[in-house]
Scaffold this active site. Sequence first.
Site, PDB file in Angstrom:
ATOM      1  CE  LYS A  39      -1.690   9.403   7.883  1.00 30.98           C
ATOM      2  NZ  LYS A  39      -1.966   7.967   7.943  1.00 30.98           N
TER       3      LYS A  39
ATOM      4  CG  ASP B 219      -2.193   5.618  11.053  1.00 30.08           C
ATOM      5  OD1 ASP B 219      -3.368   5.911  11.331  1.00 30.08           O
ATOM      6  OD2 ASP B 219      -1.504   6.268  10.240  1.00 30.08           O
TER       7      ASP B 219
END
Length: 287
Positions: free
Chosen positions: A75, A111
């Site tokens: 990520k 997210d």
Amino acid sequence: MDQHTPIDTQTKLVGLLGRPLGHSFSPAMHNRAFNALGLNYCYLPIEVADQDLETVTACLAKMNFAGYNVTIPHKIRIMDCLDTIDPLAKAIGAVNTVTIVNGHTTGFNTDGLGFVQSLEVASGLTVKDKDILLLGCGGAARAIAMTLAQQGASRITICNRTEQKAHTLSLDVNRQGRDCCKAIPMMAGPMETVLGDTDILVNTTSVGMHPQEEQSPIEAHLLHGNLVVCDIVYNPPRTQLLKIAQQKECRIVEGLGMLVYQGAAAFKLWTEREAPVEIMFGAIRPE
Ligand code: ATR
């Protein structure tokens, strides 16, 4: 078993880059959603080793991929492999969703947006002008704190077992997001004081996750009935924290929602269609 739209030369591919991918819900969730809307897309799990990330992302940009999700351990390093990074993802310092348009790659982080959307749908509350206490300081907390700052939360307090990390994240949010964040130690006194004015409590620690299902990150006597209590742990869906919060008559928000809504935001970026969230919930809810 769902009938898949036939795969042909028009099929757009999306997928999940990470390693290992064994437990991911994303392929089932997205493929079910594509089928439900009759969209000619297919979501693939793609295991990528660290040393291959740059090569693989360069190849995907030249193929019939509309984009992909990114998970552990890529990520952060994925940001070095992309053409453009969205400002919120830049502030968070991590990307979980990539779009590819005419070979141009853009990184996003859905997210925190997934968390906020889940909270707003489940509780009927908006985060704007709310006082929020965040427990924990990992990658998820970072995404959530930056997004809450961007969306106008009035005060964010971060509380972590390792207090120094809470101070560091709080400074980052104040510098890169908005000046609305402070840190406190994970001790009953300071937590009780802050909770008096708190609207929303969010657990981002791993406390309460299977197999430690009996544990709560906060003692029951500190909770009050005006709180909305959210847990981002989704295994089990109803954590010990949420059970005690219910006994105190708090509104509660389960962690499965964040999982679905971060996926729904990615789905919209790839397809420009609203995601069928109930179908997505159906794909991942335990029997
Ligand atoms: P993620 O990236 O999924 O957010 P993480 O980076 O592993 O997860 O972060 C886990 C969080 O849970 C951390 O804030 C961690 O606290 P420390 O920074 O002190 O390690 C917190 N955590 C894990 N176990 C905990 C426990 N038993 N009590 C309190 N906090 C805990």
